[in-house]
Design an enzyme around this catalytic site. Structure first.
Site, PDB file in Angstrom:
ATOM      1  N   TYR A   1       0.804  -1.226   0.000  1.00 28.10           N
ATOM      2  CA  TYR A   1       0.000   0.000   0.000  1.00 28.10           C
ATOM      3  C   TYR A   1       0.839   1.280   0.000  1.00 28.10           C
ATOM      4  O   TYR A   1       0.382   2.334   0.441  1.00 28.10           O
ATOM      5  CB  TYR A   1      -0.987  -0.043   1.190  1.00 28.10           C
ATOM      6  CG  TYR A   1      -1.913  -1.231   1.071  1.00 28.10           C
ATOM      7  CD1 TYR A   1      -3.026  -1.195   0.236  1.00 28.10           C
ATOM      8  CD2 TYR A   1      -1.605  -2.432   1.709  1.00 28.10           C
ATOM      9  CE1 TYR A   1      -3.850  -2.300   0.077  1.00 28.10           C
ATOM     10  CE2 TYR A   1      -2.413  -3.553   1.554  1.00 28.10           C
ATOM     11  CZ  TYR A   1      -3.533  -3.481   0.734  1.00 28.10           C
ATOM     12  OH  TYR A   1      -4.334  -4.582   0.575  1.00 28.10           O
TER      13      TYR A   1
ATOM     14  N   HIS B   1     -17.838 -19.224  -6.361  1.00 29.21           N
ATOM     15  CA  HIS B   1     -17.554 -17.854  -5.909  1.00 29.21           C
ATOM     16  C   HIS B   1     -17.118 -17.000  -7.110  1.00 29.21           C
ATOM     17  O   HIS B   1     -16.196 -17.370  -7.832  1.00 29.21           O
ATOM     18  CB  HIS B   1     -16.487 -17.825  -4.815  1.00 29.21           C
ATOM     19  CG  HIS B   1     -16.366 -16.472  -4.196  1.00 29.21           C
ATOM     20  ND1 HIS B   1     -17.134 -16.076  -3.121  1.00 29.21           N
ATOM     21  CD2 HIS B   1     -15.629 -15.388  -4.541  1.00 29.21           C
ATOM     22  CE1 HIS B   1     -16.856 -14.824  -2.820  1.00 29.21           C
ATOM     23  NE2 HIS B   1     -15.946 -14.367  -3.667  1.00 29.21           N
ATOM     24  N   ALA B   2     -17.788 -15.887  -7.313  1.00 28.17           N
ATOM     25  CA  ALA B   2     -17.573 -15.086  -8.515  1.00 28.17           C
ATOM     26  C   ALA B   2     -16.130 -14.593  -8.623  1.00 28.17           C
ATOM     27  O   ALA B   2     -15.522 -14.201  -7.629  1.00 28.17           O
ATOM     28  CB  ALA B   2     -18.518 -13.889  -8.506  1.00 28.17           C
TER      29      ALA B   2
ATOM     30  N   HIS C   1     -19.459  -5.665 -10.528  1.00 27.00           N
ATOM     31  CA  HIS C   1     -18.212  -5.777  -9.770  1.00 27.00           C
ATOM     32  C   HIS C   1     -17.158  -6.552 -10.576  1.00 27.00           C
ATOM     33  O   HIS C   1     -16.028  -6.095 -10.749  1.00 27.00           O
ATOM     34  CB  HIS C   1     -18.493  -6.479  -8.435  1.00 27.00           C
ATOM     35  CG  HIS C   1     -17.267  -6.744  -7.627  1.00 27.00           C
ATOM     36  ND1 HIS C   1     -16.823  -5.910  -6.628  1.00 27.00           N
ATOM     37  CD2 HIS C   1     -16.350  -7.759  -7.683  1.00 27.00           C
ATOM     38  CE1 HIS C   1     -15.709  -6.388  -6.110  1.00 27.00           C
ATOM     39  NE2 HIS C   1     -15.398  -7.517  -6.723  1.00 27.00           N
ATOM     40  N   GLU C   2     -17.549  -7.703 -11.081  1.00 27.50           N
ATOM     41  CA  GLU C   2     -16.587  -8.549 -11.821  1.00 27.50           C
ATOM     42  C   GLU C   2     -16.149  -7.869 -13.120  1.00 27.50           C
ATOM     43  O   GLU C   2     -14.974  -7.930 -13.501  1.00 27.50           O
ATOM     44  CB  GLU C   2     -17.187  -9.928 -12.106  1.00 27.50           C
ATOM     45  CG  GLU C   2     -17.515 -10.751 -10.860  1.00 27.50           C
ATOM     46  CD  GLU C   2     -16.349 -10.887  -9.893  1.00 27.50           C
ATOM     47  OE1 GLU C   2     -15.177 -10.873 -10.343  1.00 27.50           O
ATOM     48  OE2 GLU C   2     -16.585 -10.982  -8.678  1.00 27.50           O
TER      49      GLU C   2
ATOM     50  N   HIS D   1     -13.330  -5.553 -12.718  1.00 20.95           N
ATOM     51  CA  HIS D   1     -12.006  -6.198 -12.783  1.00 20.95           C
ATOM     52  C   HIS D   1     -11.581  -6.381 -14.243  1.00 20.95           C
ATOM     53  O   HIS D   1     -10.456  -6.087 -14.632  1.00 20.95           O
ATOM     54  CB  HIS D   1     -12.043  -7.576 -12.123  1.00 20.95           C
ATOM     55  CG  HIS D   1     -12.175  -7.557 -10.627  1.00 20.95           C
ATOM     56  ND1 HIS D   1     -11.320  -6.873  -9.808  1.00 20.95           N
ATOM     57  CD2 HIS D   1     -13.063  -8.177  -9.794  1.00 20.95           C
ATOM     58  CE1 HIS D   1     -11.667  -7.071  -8.531  1.00 20.95           C
ATOM     59  NE2 HIS D   1     -12.730  -7.845  -8.506  1.00 20.95           N
TER      60      HIS D   1
ATOM     61  N   GLU E   1     -10.889  -3.773  -6.523  1.00 18.76           N
ATOM     62  CA  GLU E   1     -12.198  -4.213  -6.022  1.00 18.76           C
ATOM     63  C   GLU E   1     -13.241  -3.107  -6.086  1.00 18.76           C
ATOM     64  O   GLU E   1     -14.433  -3.384  -5.996  1.00 18.76           O
ATOM     65  CB  GLU E   1     -12.064  -4.712  -4.578  1.00 18.76           C
ATOM     66  CG  GLU E   1     -11.181  -5.941  -4.408  1.00 18.76           C
ATOM     67  CD  GLU E   1     -11.650  -7.132  -5.220  1.00 18.76           C
ATOM     68  OE1 GLU E   1     -12.841  -7.183  -5.589  1.00 18.76           O
ATOM     69  OE2 GLU E   1     -10.809  -8.011  -5.500  1.00 18.76           O
TER      70      GLU E   1
ATOM     71  N   TRP F   1     -11.589 -15.656  16.262  1.00 18.09           N
ATOM     72  CA  TRP F   1     -12.497 -15.289  15.170  1.00 18.09           C
ATOM     73  C   TRP F   1     -13.766 -14.652  15.715  1.00 18.09           C
ATOM     74  O   TRP F   1     -14.187 -13.564  15.298  1.00 18.09           O
ATOM     75  CB  TRP F   1     -12.820 -16.552  14.362  1.00 18.09           C
ATOM     76  CG  TRP F   1     -13.861 -16.422  13.296  1.00 18.09           C
ATOM     77  CD1 TRP F   1     -15.151 -16.855  13.348  1.00 18.09           C
ATOM     78  CD2 TRP F   1     -13.691 -15.845  11.977  1.00 18.09           C
ATOM     79  NE1 TRP F   1     -15.796 -16.593  12.153  1.00 18.09           N
ATOM     80  CE2 TRP F   1     -14.928 -15.975  11.301  1.00 18.09           C
ATOM     81  CE3 TRP F   1     -12.622 -15.235  11.318  1.00 18.09           C
ATOM     82  CZ2 TRP F   1     -15.121 -15.524   9.994  1.00 18.09           C
ATOM     83  CZ3 TRP F   1     -12.828 -14.786  10.015  1.00 18.09           C
ATOM     84  CH2 TRP F   1     -14.064 -14.928   9.377  1.00 18.09           C
TER      85      TRP F   1
ATOM     86  N   ARG G   1     -15.349 -10.874  15.482  1.00 19.25           N
ATOM     87  CA  ARG G   1     -16.676 -10.713  14.869  1.00 19.25           C
ATOM     88  C   ARG G   1     -17.609  -9.970  15.825  1.00 19.25           C
ATOM     89  O   ARG G   1     -18.395  -9.115  15.412  1.00 19.25           O
ATOM     90  CB  ARG G   1     -17.263 -12.089  14.536  1.00 19.25           C
ATOM     91  CG  ARG G   1     -16.434 -12.868  13.508  1.00 19.25           C
ATOM     92  CD  ARG G   1     -16.971 -12.686  12.135  1.00 19.25           C
ATOM     93  NE  ARG G   1     -17.977 -13.670  11.814  1.00 19.25           N
ATOM     94  CZ  ARG G   1     -18.828 -13.546  10.799  1.00 19.25           C
ATOM     95  NH1 ARG G   1     -18.797 -12.467  10.045  1.00 19.25           N
ATOM     96  NH2 ARG G   1     -19.705 -14.493  10.536  1.00 19.25           N
TER      97      ARG G   1
ATOM     98  N   HIS H   1     -12.561 -16.589   0.988  1.00 19.90           N
ATOM     99  CA  HIS H   1     -11.229 -15.989   0.843  1.00 19.90           C
ATOM    100  C   HIS H   1     -10.181 -16.577   1.779  1.00 19.90           C
ATOM    101  O   HIS H   1      -8.998 -16.428   1.529  1.00 19.90           O
ATOM    102  CB  HIS H   1     -11.341 -14.474   1.033  1.00 19.90           C
ATOM    103  CG  HIS H   1     -12.321 -13.847   0.078  1.00 19.90           C
ATOM    104  ND1 HIS H   1     -13.683 -14.062   0.181  1.00 19.90           N
ATOM    105  CD2 HIS H   1     -12.143 -13.063  -1.008  1.00 19.90           C
ATOM    106  CE1 HIS H   1     -14.313 -13.415  -0.781  1.00 19.90           C
ATOM    107  NE2 HIS H   1     -13.405 -12.800  -1.533  1.00 19.90           N
TER     108      HIS H   1
ATOM    109  N   TYR I   1     -11.318  -5.296   0.286  1.00 20.52           N
ATOM    110  CA  TYR I   1     -12.751  -5.028   0.158  1.00 20.52           C
ATOM    111  C   TYR I   1     -13.193  -3.910   1.103  1.00 20.52           C
ATOM    112  O   TYR I   1     -14.114  -3.163   0.801  1.00 20.52           O
ATOM    113  CB  TYR I   1     -13.572  -6.297   0.408  1.00 20.52           C
ATOM    114  CG  TYR I   1     -13.245  -7.406  -0.545  1.00 20.52           C
ATOM    115  CD1 TYR I   1     -13.648  -7.345  -1.882  1.00 20.52           C
ATOM    116  CD2 TYR I   1     -12.507  -8.518  -0.147  1.00 20.52           C
ATOM    117  CE1 TYR I   1     -13.342  -8.364  -2.770  1.00 20.52           C
ATOM    118  CE2 TYR I   1     -12.199  -9.541  -1.023  1.00 20.52           C
ATOM    119  CZ  TYR I   1     -12.620  -9.459  -2.330  1.00 20.52           C
ATOM    120  OH  TYR I   1     -12.299 -10.471  -3.208  1.00 20.52           O
TER     121      TYR I   1
HETATM  122  O1  X8Z Z   1     -15.268 -11.829  -3.302  1.00 14.97           O
HETATM  123  C1  X8Z Z   1     -15.879 -10.881  -3.776  1.00 14.97           C
HETATM  124  C2  X8Z Z   1     -16.093 -10.772  -5.268  1.00 14.97           C
HETATM  125  C3  X8Z Z   1     -14.996 -11.385  -6.049  1.00 14.97           C
HETATM  126  S1  X8Z Z   1     -13.544 -10.470  -6.047  1.00 14.97           S
HETATM  127  C4  X8Z Z   1     -17.374 -11.473  -5.634  1.00 14.97           C
HETATM  128  N1  X8Z Z   1     -16.420  -9.946  -2.950  1.00 14.97           N
HETATM  129  C5  X8Z Z   1     -16.285 -10.027  -1.501  1.00 14.97           C
HETATM  130  C6  X8Z Z   1     -17.054 -11.190  -0.944  1.00 14.97           C
HETATM  131  O2  X8Z Z   1     -17.877 -11.771  -1.640  1.00 14.97           O
HETATM  132  O3  X8Z Z   1     -16.853 -11.527   0.229  1.00 14.97           O
HETATM  133  C7  X8Z Z   1     -17.138  -8.754  -3.357  1.00 14.97           C
HETATM  134  C8  X8Z Z   1     -17.574  -8.080  -2.107  1.00 14.97           C
HETATM  135  C9  X8Z Z   1     -16.826  -8.732  -0.978  1.00 14.97           C
HETATM  136 ZN    ZN Z   2     -13.619  -8.554  -6.824  1.00 13.94          ZN
END
Ligand code: X8Z
Ligand code: ZN
Length: 604
Positions: free
Chosen positions: A214, A344-345, A374-375, A378, A402, A475, A479, A503, A513
């Site tokens: 960063y 997962h997108a 969002h995608e 990218h 992001e 965790w 939270r 993730h 994010y």
């Molecule tokens: O993982 C994502 C995207 C892919 S880069 C779908 N996002 C995070 C999540 O789903 O936890 C977008 C928002 C936060």
């Molecule tokens: Zn993303």
């Protein structure tokens, strides 16, 4: 591997980095092709091939970083070369130890965790709440008894978003969170090996490496995060307070405490990260125009491709190029039958050469329409910088990457949706504004503390501050502290709840994010200004505005060739992350929440 002489010169450094560019490109292409195939067809073999390509890349990067130390003190390096040498140090998210066996083991754990997540399923308890609910929210394949089906994350997430039955929600939550218990030991080993790799290239641990991307010292970065969090926390606290009071009315005083944390399964999302799916429970003014875009998408028979085309049309309206033909041929848009995929997108440039794709299991919902934007954000970033050296082929920082699609999605206003026939009306009056803002805040503001905790947890684990026998406890401590939520059922160290969030098993750093949520409002404010918008920020749409498009394209085209404050300055004139744009956007809601929560006991 190129080497430099002991009296290295700037010219040698230049040649070295040119060679690294070629070598890295080859390895990243090979790695990403294998990873693409693996995530589209999860099998033992594709997992093994992906792991092997990952290990090869990691081996190369560590060697190249070590070779590059020869140039550490060479005076007169060009800024481009110096920056690439620095970015090389950060190029491997999970750096591997040089010991071949350990390197392979690490890569295998990474692929195994991603695959385990992708294949995760839950079979409802025979006499449990979900079995009783039958197939209401759970789609059993044709000819199969709903009671005997193993449900995927997509199915269980539908329960979390649609069911308003406490026990169904609890079972769906607990069911999904059972998939990750098996990951715990492997995650501990992965931490050990990744840290070893990080230390070999000069970082204290993997977290320190992740925090180094960063353009400021890692400590200054953490202080900056805290500054941003304090800027937005008062708004989060009000939203939490208001939502909790509505949930108390809905589920009862025995289920939702007056002053304690909210049970995590009641917020409409598997991880309580975005709460917009419970908008119906917290809608400020009933009887205002409907904001239900999902229903219109279904009514108007939008399929996945039509939704992606709609997303693309937003980008082209700004003057950006249409997506290449190969995008439409190579992307995965819907969940295929008969094979395991990672749903997962994600967005890809598989061959680092404008080979754009998305991989998503699209359903006709508003959430997925937003995720498509969002995608594509990218993909358009990839598109604007694919001719740069590969080490510059990333965002100004990962939060920028992001935030791009989300920035455009902020311009997907009720007015814009009405124009498409996806909303019947888009009234502009104070009540409609508050409703609309509530819906957006449930997505954007609710997310903020979640965006912080994932990596706060990982950083502590990587730094050895959280030992293995405290993984789950730590965790939930985070939270609860940041989000003000509580686990739906009792948890122990036999559980590994972090692994139930994509993730973590997929080794994707998450603080990006959080940053993106803040940046996107700064970007939005800057682009709206470029578009000549003068009214309230939440009423601006840059759709169709070529001036805004030019500003956006200029920033995207820089990739990571310059420190991120310069990229930000190119767009907005600012050089610091600043949540004031986000607060400005939500000013009308803040006023409403202030009135509503007056006299309530907020906090937890
Ligand atoms: O993982 C994502 C995207 C892919 S880069 C779908 N996002 C995070 C999540 O789903 O936890 C977008 C928002 C936060
Ligand atoms: Zn993303």
């Amino acid at each position: 591997m190129p080497t430099a002489s002991s009296s290295a010169t700037p010219e040698e450094a230049q040649r070295f980095i040119a060679q690294v560019d070629q070598d890295l490109r080859k390895r990243w292409v090979a790695r990403d092709q294998a990873s693409w195939v693996n995530q589209n067809f999860i099998t033992d073999d594709t997992e093994a091939v992906a792991a092997s390509r990952e290990a090869e890349t990691a081996e190369y990067v560590t060697k190249a970083i070590k070779a590059a130390t020869r140039f550490d003190k060479v005076p007169g390096l060009s800024p481009e070369v110096a920056r690439q040498l620095w970015l090389l140090k950060l190029a491997q998210v999970v750096p591997a130890p040089s010991d071949a066996k350990e390197r392979d083991e690490l890569a295998e754990i990474e692929s195994w965790m991603t695959g385990t997540y992708g294949k995760g399923k839950y079979k409802p308890q025979p006499n449990g709440a979900l079995a009783k609910a039958g197939a209401k929210y759970l789609k059993a394949p044709k000819g199969k008894d709903a009671k005997n089906v193993e449900y995927t994350l997509g199915d269980l997430s539908r329960v979390l978003s649609k069911s308003r039955n406490f026990d169904e929600l609890t079972e769906a939550w607990a069911g999904w969170h059972a998939i990750s218990a098996v990951m715990k030991d492997k995650f501990a080993r992965y931490t050990e090996l990744g840290n070893k790799g990080a230390r070999e290239i000069g970082f204290a641990d993997m977290g320190a490496l992740w925090r180094s991307g960063y353009d400021m010292p890692p400590d200054a970065f953490e202080a900056d995060l805290e500054r941003l969090w304090q800027q937005v926390k008062p708004l989060y606290d009000q939203l939490h307070c208001f939502v909790r009071s509505r949930l108390r009315e809905k589920y009862g005083k025995d289920k939702v405490p007056e002053q304690g944390p909210i049970p995590a399964q009641l917020l409409g999302n598997m991880w309580s990260q975005e709460w917009n799916d419970i908008y119906d429970l917290v809608e400020p003014y009933k009887g205002e125009a409907s904001l239900d875009v999902s229903k219109s998408l279904r009514d108007k028979k939008y399929d996945a491709v039509k939704m992606v085309k709609l997303g693309e049309s937003f980008f082209t309206s700004l003057g950006l190029d249409p997506l290449p033909k190969s995008f439409w041929e190579r992307s995965l848009f819907t969940k295929p039958e008969g094979r395991e995929v990672v749903c997962h997108a994600s967005a890809w440039d598989v061959t680092w050469n404008n080979d754009l794709r998305i991989k998503m299991c699209i359903e006709p919902t508003e959430n997925d329409l937003i995720t498509i934007h969002h995608e594509l954000g990218h993909d358009y970033y990839f598109h604007q910088y694919y001719k740069l050296p590969v080490l510059f082929q990333s965002g100004a920082n990962d939060g920028f990457h992001e935030g791009i699609g989300d920035t455009l999605a902020l311009s997907v206003t009720p007015q814009y949706l009405k124009g498409l026939g996806l909303l019947n009306a888009a009234p502009d009056n104070p009540k409609a504004t508050v409703n609309q803002q509530m819906k957006n805040a449930l997505e954007k503001i609710a997310f903020l503390p979640f965006g912080l905790v994932i990596d706060k947890w990982r950083w502590d684990v990587f730094a050895g501050k959280t030992p293995k026998d405290k993984y789950n406890e730590s965790w939930w401590a985070l939270r609860t502290k940041y989000q003000g939520i509580a686990p739906p059922v009792s948890r122990s160290e036999a559980d590994f709840d972090p692994g139930a969030k994509y993730h973590v098993p997929a080794s994707t750093p998450y603080i990006r994010y959080f940053l993106a949520r803040i940046y996107q409002f700064q970007f939005h404010r800057a682009l709206c200004k470029a578009a000549g918008h003068t009214g309230r920020l939440d009423t601006c749409s840059i759709y169709g505005n070529k001036e805004a498009g030019k500003k956006l394209a200029a920033m995207l085209s820089m990739g990571s060739s310059k420190p991120w404050p310069e990229a930000l300055a190119a767009m907005s004139g600012e050089t610091k992350a600043d949540a004031s744009a986000m607060l400005e956007y939500f000013a009308p809601l803040k006023e409403y929440l202030g009135e509503q929560t007056k006299g309530m006991k907020c906090g937890w």
